[in-house]
Design a protein around this motif. Structure first.
Motif, PDB file in Angstrom:
ATOM      1  N   LYS A 209       0.770  -1.128  -0.108  1.00  0.00           N
ATOM      2  CA  LYS A 209       0.136   0.044  -0.004  1.00  0.00           C
ATOM      3  C   LYS A 209       0.923   1.210   0.108  1.00  0.00           C
ATOM      4  N   LYS A 210       1.838   1.158   0.889  1.00  0.00           N
ATOM      5  CA  LYS A 210       2.842   2.245   0.914  1.00  0.00           C
ATOM      6  C   LYS A 210       3.613   2.670  -0.535  1.00  0.00           C
ATOM      7  N   THR A 211       3.909   1.615  -1.218  1.00  0.00           N
ATOM      8  CA  THR A 211       4.601   1.749  -2.590  1.00  0.00           C
ATOM      9  C   THR A 211       3.549   2.215  -3.561  1.00  0.00           C
ATOM     10  N   ALA A 212       2.380   1.705  -3.543  1.00  0.00           N
ATOM     11  CA  ALA A 212       1.313   2.135  -4.584  1.00  0.00           C
ATOM     12  C   ALA A 212       0.982   3.489  -4.198  1.00  0.00           C
ATOM     13  N   GLY A 213       0.909   4.112  -2.868  1.00  0.00           N
ATOM     14  CA  GLY A 213       0.687   5.447  -2.582  1.00  0.00           C
ATOM     15  C   GLY A 213       1.752   6.388  -2.917  1.00  0.00           C
ATOM     16  N   GLU A 214       2.763   5.876  -2.978  1.00  0.00           N
ATOM     17  CA  GLU A 214       4.028   6.807  -3.350  1.00  0.00           C
ATOM     18  C   GLU A 214       4.089   6.990  -5.042  1.00  0.00           C
ATOM     19  N   LYS A 215       3.693   5.657  -5.818  1.00  0.00           N
ATOM     20  CA  LYS A 215       3.698   5.848  -6.881  1.00  0.00           C
ATOM     21  C   LYS A 215       2.531   6.829  -7.528  1.00  0.00           C
ATOM     22  N   ARG A 216       1.272   6.736  -6.827  1.00  0.00           N
ATOM     23  CA  ARG A 216       0.228   7.389  -7.128  1.00  0.00           C
ATOM     24  C   ARG A 216       0.400   8.952  -7.057  1.00  0.00           C
ATOM     25  N   LYS A 217       1.127   9.300  -5.919  1.00  0.00           N
ATOM     26  CA  LYS A 217       1.404  10.697  -5.747  1.00  0.00           C
ATOM     27  C   LYS A 217       2.563  11.145  -6.751  1.00  0.00           C
ATOM     28  N   ARG A 218       3.529  10.355  -7.331  1.00  0.00           N
ATOM     29  CA  ARG A 218       4.338  10.846  -8.209  1.00  0.00           C
ATOM     30  C   ARG A 218       3.660  11.133  -9.335  1.00  0.00           C
ATOM     31  N   ALA A 219       2.848  10.185  -9.929  1.00  0.00           N
ATOM     32  CA  ALA A 219       1.835  10.325 -11.146  1.00  0.00           C
ATOM     33  C   ALA A 219       0.853  11.473 -10.784  1.00  0.00           C
TER      34      ALA A 219
END
Length: 231
Positions: A209-219
């Motif tokens: 979840k943490k990794t996915a959230g970081e990717k979403r923020k960058r996108a």
């Protein structure tokens, strides 16, 4: 299959030719053979299907090709018609063009990609060319039958080696296509069961979840930056 389709629709107007593509059982079956059937395990019948929004990425093919009038055109299914990219050198046409059509198309693709983040990888570049096995077989036949070279001649050995390499390449593609069509859902379920048995399943979920959230923020940050630059 495609040669027969081209011959059959050669006299059709563009709109009817497009309709013929969708009506072709052979093309549809070849296309659908690379799709996987939806699994009921992944579908919740109580929830409505999600519809695409304006912010979603739209993936489709864009083609660049030379035409007999001495110009390169962009063919984009989301546009009303072909878009002229620029002139190119063509046989029998004196249009003052200095570039081969591939150079013109390359520059157009490069300009298109420059509008995205350098780290963006949501692109595939493909070339529609003649099967190299056909060219190599004709070359080999010319060397053996036409020029009368023996089996131990370096040119014949090199041509046969290239032909064998193409056959090996297609065997590899066949295995990759089989994996692409395979349903890996049972494997995924069993893997999740094994992870649950380790006692660290919740830890792995939180990490994901943490990794996915970081990717979403960058996108999202990149989209905002792109909108600001385009304003």
């Amino acid at each position: 299959m495609l040669s027969n389709f081209r011959s059959f629709t050669s006299a059709f107007p563009p709109d009817l030719r497009g309709e013929s593509i969708g009506a072709s059982d052979e093309i549809r079956e070849a296309h659908n053979s690379f799709g996987r059937a939806e699994d009921a395990f992944l579908n919740d019948p109580t929830k409505p299907k999600r519809e695409a929004s304006d912010d979603d990425d739209v993936f489709h093919f864009v083609a660049y090709l030379p035409f007999k009038d001495g110009n390169v055109y962009e063919i984009d299914g989301l546009k009303a018609g072909p878009v002229r990219v620029g002139p190119c050198r063509a046989d029998g046409i004196d249009n003052g063009a200095e570039k081969e059509w591939l150079i013109v198309a390359r520059d157009a693709v490069r300009a298109r990609l420059e509008g995205y983040n350098p780290s963006e990888i949501k692109f595939n570049l493909m070339a529609m060319v003649q099967d190299r096995r056909t060219c190599l077989s004709e070359k080999l036949d010319g060397l053996v039958s036409g020029a009368g070279l023996g089996d131990d001649d370096p040119a014949v050995v090199a041509a046969r080696s290239e032909l064998a390499g193409e056959d090996e390449k297609r065997a590899k593609w066949s295995a990759e296509n089989a994996r692409r069509r395979h349903n890996f859902l049972p494997f995924g379920i069993e893997l999740l069961r094994c992870l649950a048995g380790t006692g660290r399943f919740e830890e792995y979920i939180e990490q994901a979840k943490k990794t996915a959230g970081e990717k979403r923020k960058r996108a999202e940050a990149w989209k905002e930056k792109s909108k600001a630059l385009g304003a």
